[in-house]
Design a protein around this motif. Sequence first.
Motif, PDB file in Angstrom:
ATOM      1  N   TRP A 106       0.821  -1.212   0.000  1.00  0.00           N
ATOM      2  CA  TRP A 106       0.000   0.000   0.000  1.00  0.00           C
ATOM      3  C   TRP A 106       0.857   1.264   0.000  1.00  0.00           C
ATOM      4  O   TRP A 106       0.623   2.191  -0.788  1.00  0.00           O
ATOM      5  CB  TRP A 106      -0.938  -0.021   1.204  1.00  0.00           C
ATOM      6  N   PHE A 107       1.894   1.278   0.871  1.00  0.00           N
ATOM      7  CA  PHE A 107       2.732   2.476   0.972  1.00  0.00           C
ATOM      8  C   PHE A 107       3.549   2.698  -0.305  1.00  0.00           C
ATOM      9  O   PHE A 107       3.655   3.824  -0.801  1.00  0.00           O
ATOM     10  CB  PHE A 107       3.649   2.378   2.185  1.00  0.00           C
ATOM     11  N   ARG A 139       1.307   3.970  -3.153  1.00  0.00           N
ATOM     12  CA  ARG A 139       1.011   5.404  -3.051  1.00  0.00           C
ATOM     13  C   ARG A 139       2.222   6.240  -3.488  1.00  0.00           C
ATOM     14  O   ARG A 139       2.089   7.238  -4.192  1.00  0.00           O
ATOM     15  CB  ARG A 139       0.620   5.762  -1.621  1.00  0.00           C
ATOM     16  N   TRP A 140       3.399   5.824  -3.039  1.00  0.00           N
ATOM     17  CA  TRP A 140       4.632   6.530  -3.431  1.00  0.00           C
ATOM     18  C   TRP A 140       4.788   6.518  -4.940  1.00  0.00           C
ATOM     19  O   TRP A 140       5.131   7.534  -5.561  1.00  0.00           O
ATOM     20  CB  TRP A 140       5.823   5.846  -2.760  1.00  0.00           C
ATOM     21  N   LEU A 169       2.388   5.956  -7.343  1.00  0.00           N
ATOM     22  CA  LEU A 169       1.330   6.627  -8.096  1.00  0.00           C
ATOM     23  C   LEU A 169       1.455   8.148  -8.055  1.00  0.00           C
ATOM     24  O   LEU A 169       1.046   8.841  -8.988  1.00  0.00           O
ATOM     25  CB  LEU A 169      -0.042   6.204  -7.564  1.00  0.00           C
ATOM     26  N   ARG A 170       2.012   8.675  -6.961  1.00  0.00           N
ATOM     27  CA  ARG A 170       2.187  10.141  -6.875  1.00  0.00           C
ATOM     28  C   ARG A 170       3.176  10.643  -7.921  1.00  0.00           C
ATOM     29  O   ARG A 170       3.135  11.810  -8.299  1.00  0.00           O
ATOM     30  CB  ARG A 170       2.655  10.544  -5.479  1.00  0.00           C
TER      31      ARG A 170
END
Length: 595
Positions: free
Chosen positions: A193-194, A197-198, A200-201
């Motif tokens: 998950w982390f 997110r990293w 996709l940003r």
Amino acid sequence: MTPVASETSVAKQSSGQLPVAEPADVRRAAGRLIRADGRAFAAVLVLNVLAAAVGLVGPWLLGRIIDEVRAGGGVDVVDRLALAILLCALAQLLLTRWARYVGHRFGERTLARVREQFVERALSLPASVVERAGTGDLTARGTADVAQVGTTLRDAGPELLISTVQCLFILGAVFFLDPLLGACAVLGQIGIWFVLRWYLRRARTAYLAEGAATSEVAEIVAATAAGARTVEAFRLQGRRITASREALETSRRTRMYTLYLRSVFFLVVEFSYVVPVAGVLLAGSVLHERGLMSLGAVIAAALYLRQLESPLDTILMRIEQLQSSGASFARVEGLGRAPQASAASPPTPEDDRIDVTGVRYAYDRGGEVLRGVDLTVRPGERLAIVGPSGAGKTTLSRLLAGIDAPSSGTVTVGRVPIAALGPEQLRRQVVLVTQEHHVFLGTVRDNLLIAEPSAGDAELWAALAAVGADWVSEPASGLDTELGPAGHRPDGSQAQQLALARVVLADPHTLILDEATALLDPTTARHTEHALAAVLAGRTVIAIAHRLHTAHDADRVAVMEAGRLTEVGTHESLVAAGGAYAALWGSWHGQASGS
């Protein structure tokens, strides 16, 4: 008939690429595509759900076998459960293949819609928009970006649906066996998950930059290849090589950055696959030791999580691909945000008179090219525009043809702004023919019917005869002669004659020739111009000419110097005036006599 810039366009860099769609626009476009084939999309979802549900039965039955054996069950029980596992596996295989088949058909139909919409939008772009953005950007979007979107629709989309449904069902099965084991499985995936997110940003911006860099490389290569003669004549090889190296270096840096993002993302993901399995085995062993869970349930949960690895891996890989294809889709969909040719019907011109009033024009990356030009071209007039290189002749011809709109002032035909006319209406009013041309793969007939699809063979032969294209009758196949690498290879003059024949078929009332016979030898060029003059009797002809015999034959001559019209009159009156035109005529006539 294709509008092109002057020789300075070779060194041009695109002043601004075509727009890129926002994420919300991309989501809306994806929604429209799904709704356009909603039944197939729904069938894909249903088949994937059924395949995922059937796939859950196998590990559960294997756990039952373990528990039955530990409880003293016989061979008959094991055989029955094993047969059920086999049947479930076969059913899952058939459902999965059916889902992929339906999904691929959905993807191909959707890709066809994307391609058709792209072509429609590209054809609606004003020529000035394409030229300012650079043809390399449009080419990259229509090839690499559309292909990337197609791969996603055909392969990534169905696989992502299948894998997502499988993951949800598998996690649900683990929670059904024991909520604590389900919690261990979810907590074990927290690293994914982390890192997701990293990733996709950063991914969308990175892939858009990579796409823009690819477009810039394509633009430089296309411009250099198209203007090879100009590059050589002006000794621009060093500058073009430097520009190419800089563009390639930018492209390399953007690609290395996206590679860096993928390497970090997949490293963490691969490590995260092991954590939930180990956690479930540790927690399950404790629960089994305390009698709170059967060994079969622990094994089934572990198998479920091992089974989770494959669809989860597919999801994460496809998410990575979706970032790339999402950026490509944004570039493809961005074409819809570019200025389009006006769909509204403009007023019909009152007559064929062209008026240029107080026209000024400046390119995006340069100074003012036209400085207060005033000119009236009467219907049926033969006007020659002459002047030194860089005087603004080509720019004026582009404004007269409606390719560009003036920065200030007006260019009208029959009191209607030329730039406001739609493509079809403009083609019937004014056609610009330049020294650059294009021969399409196909037959001679195919190349001519582009201008007038309803034309018969007699009209095609008449158009060819009008421009002196006698070479078409030499091959036995005539109009059916194949052009291109596999057939007849037209030389520069033959290709230009085909372009001029298309003009004859288009039958506009005003024809602008921007050095249109530059690639023909003097005898052929003069013959072609006389043939055109006979065919276009009663029509307006504006010739941007370096060969001053064109000016000698014209009704009037307009002389341009430094973006201004300095002289306008007949050939005889301008020679008698002893001004700039007289100097040009004297210089050219002396060279022509001595050659």
